[in-house]
Enzyme design. Sequence first.
Site, mmCIF file in Angstrom:
data_model
loop_
_atom_site.group_PDB
_atom_site.id
_atom_site.type_symbol
_atom_site.label_atom_id
_atom_site.label_comp_id
_atom_site.label_asym_id
_atom_site.label_seq_id
_atom_site.Cartn_x
_atom_site.Cartn_y
_atom_site.Cartn_z
ATOM 1 N NE ARG A 72 0.946 -15.259 -6.221
ATOM 2 C CZ ARG A 72 0.984 -13.794 -6.891
ATOM 3 N NH1 ARG A 72 -0.177 -13.383 -7.477
ATOM 4 N NH2 ARG A 72 1.507 -13.100 -6.533
ATOM 5 N NE ARG A 92 -12.604 18.858 0.352
ATOM 6 C CZ ARG A 92 -13.112 17.862 0.994
ATOM 7 N NH1 ARG A 92 -12.845 16.721 0.338
ATOM 8 N NH2 ARG A 92 -13.800 18.073 2.126
ATOM 9 C CD GLU A 114 -15.283 10.824 -2.264
ATOM 10 O OE1 GLU A 114 -15.004 12.046 -2.708
ATOM 11 O OE2 GLU A 114 -15.175 10.546 -1.043
ATOM 12 C CG HIS A 138 -9.492 2.375 0.161
ATOM 13 N ND1 HIS A 138 -9.455 3.826 0.355
ATOM 14 C CD2 HIS A 138 -10.614 1.685 0.663
ATOM 15 C CE1 HIS A 138 -10.559 3.736 1.309
ATOM 16 N NE2 HIS A 138 -11.321 2.762 1.230
ATOM 17 C CE LYS A 179 19.642 40.760 -22.963
ATOM 18 N NZ LYS A 179 19.371 39.654 -23.917
ATOM 19 C CB THR A 180 23.577 41.119 -18.034
ATOM 20 O OG1 THR A 180 23.106 39.922 -18.362
ATOM 21 C CG2 THR A 180 22.235 42.084 -18.265
ATOM 22 C CG ASN A 227 0.935 -12.288 -3.382
ATOM 23 O OD1 ASN A 227 1.885 -12.030 -4.195
ATOM 24 N ND2 ASN A 227 1.179 -12.554 -2.081
ATOM 25 C CE LYS A 248 28.876 33.916 -3.317
ATOM 26 N NZ LYS A 248 29.812 33.530 -4.137
ATOM 27 C CB THR A 269 13.885 45.855 -20.547
ATOM 28 O OG1 THR A 269 13.464 44.111 -20.729
ATOM 29 C CG2 THR A 269 13.034 46.310 -19.243
ATOM 30 N NE ARG A 280 7.864 -9.860 -9.982
ATOM 31 C CZ ARG A 280 8.734 -9.980 -8.759
ATOM 32 N NH1 ARG A 280 9.090 -10.992 -8.287
ATOM 33 N NH2 ARG A 280 9.537 -8.613 -8.980
#
Length: 506
Positions: A430, A213, A322, A270, A65-66, A410, A134, A36, A502
């Site tokens: 079910r 939106r 859509e 949906h 360095k810092t 289900n 801080k 820099t 399952r």
Amino acid sequence: MKIERVLISVYDKTNIINLALFLVQQQIEILSTGNTYKVLCNAGIKTREISDYTQFPEILGGRVKTLHPKIHGGILCNREKHKKEMQDLEIESIDLLIINLYPFWETVNNESSEEQIVEQIDIGGVALIRAAAKNFHFTSVISSVQDYEALKAEMIKNNNKITLEYRKYLATKAFALTTHYDSNIYSWFLSKSRSSKLPEFFVLYGNKAQELRYGENPHQKAAFYSNQFTKYPLEKIHGKELSYNNIVDIESALNIISEFEEPAAVIIKHNNPCGAAVGNNVLEAYKKALSCDEISSFGSIVALNREVDLKLAEKLSSIFLEVVIVPSVSDEALKILQRKKNLRVMIHRSLQQNTKYQIKNIIGGFLIQENNSYAIKIEEMSQVTEYSATKKEKEDLIFAWKICKHVKSNAIVIAKDGCAIGIGAGQTSRIDSVNIAVKKADKKCNGAVLASDAFFPFTDSIVESVKHGITAIIQPGGSLKDQDVIKIANESKIAMFFTGTRSFSH
């Protein structure tokens, strides 16, 4: 707080010369680090190198360095309480810190080596940012290039002073940055772990990458938060902005379409599929998917895994949609789709899931689970009845199972000829899902197959399926009533297969 001295240490040098010129014009002293310092000096900007101030050189190839008392003391000091101690130690206060961090995540995304990635873990920069944030009562920290102009406006407005309110705002952004930065590092280390256990700590963090939106309903605000510094990963090439529901449905569509290598089409409404099919080409697949439930397809989201050509675009434009999600679209086809002003056309580059876990908010925290990547092949199905199925029926069973995995429980999916012809989703029993599925399929049920995401607790679903002409069923098994269910299947002369796994989707 008036600004008299600033420390500049930036990896990204964008607009830093312009900002430094402004600071010089305000008669503010500039301290800067290695690269820099060189950039500012080459631009003719008066600056003081850190090593000259600390009387200690940068070491270890710039790694240190810092990290020095004269730097951190100048940032962390209370200008009143520590005044004498600062004078005795010849530490000068640093009122403003301008900094950005090594590009760790960008290096990861560039498929760099482990050595290159580790080298981009910023130590000194993060320590400086945290120290300044801080001590916001006395020190200001600019941690983003995007804040340069706002900083100048603040200083001009307040005669080189920065208000406490703005310092708090900057501190909030700074801690957000370091949290995100560290979470990315942790995520990278976690990705390298060979442990099969869920991680002891799970970091959930993202930056607001895109306003939406609205949320689930127009009165709810929503945004897309990314765990990378990117916008929503799918590219929108046409149409209005996405809503919360659009993105949720897009996710469901992509999860299903990624199950197939052959030309496939999925229609989501949906968050559930109302149509899905495979075909010899993507146009055929879409027509078959649309035939599943054309009424529900109105206002839906469509995902395809092949390019959209002119004929397909014309078909897609025949009803209100859509969103259309595709890997690519021809120029001619795009012109057709663009006739629909509000239709979003999204480009997906990859169908591979990029996350290992699913997350769900609950009271007091969140739940984590692995993604459901379970898949089954024809030869892995366990035949439990006296009657088997034809090759074509077995292919339809696998197809139905792939769709069923993504339907809300289900879940029941009836399929025929590589097409979902009836889907029952999200019911509390079910048999209700079976009734909905057979009603949707109607007369097409005859000769079709059926998939269930979980076992049948009673024989009623089998009786109802047989009544409508179902010839084969795939289900996980595992019910106390399994033998009763198998007996009914045998008596009805239909085939039944167990997966042993399952696939609920809640």
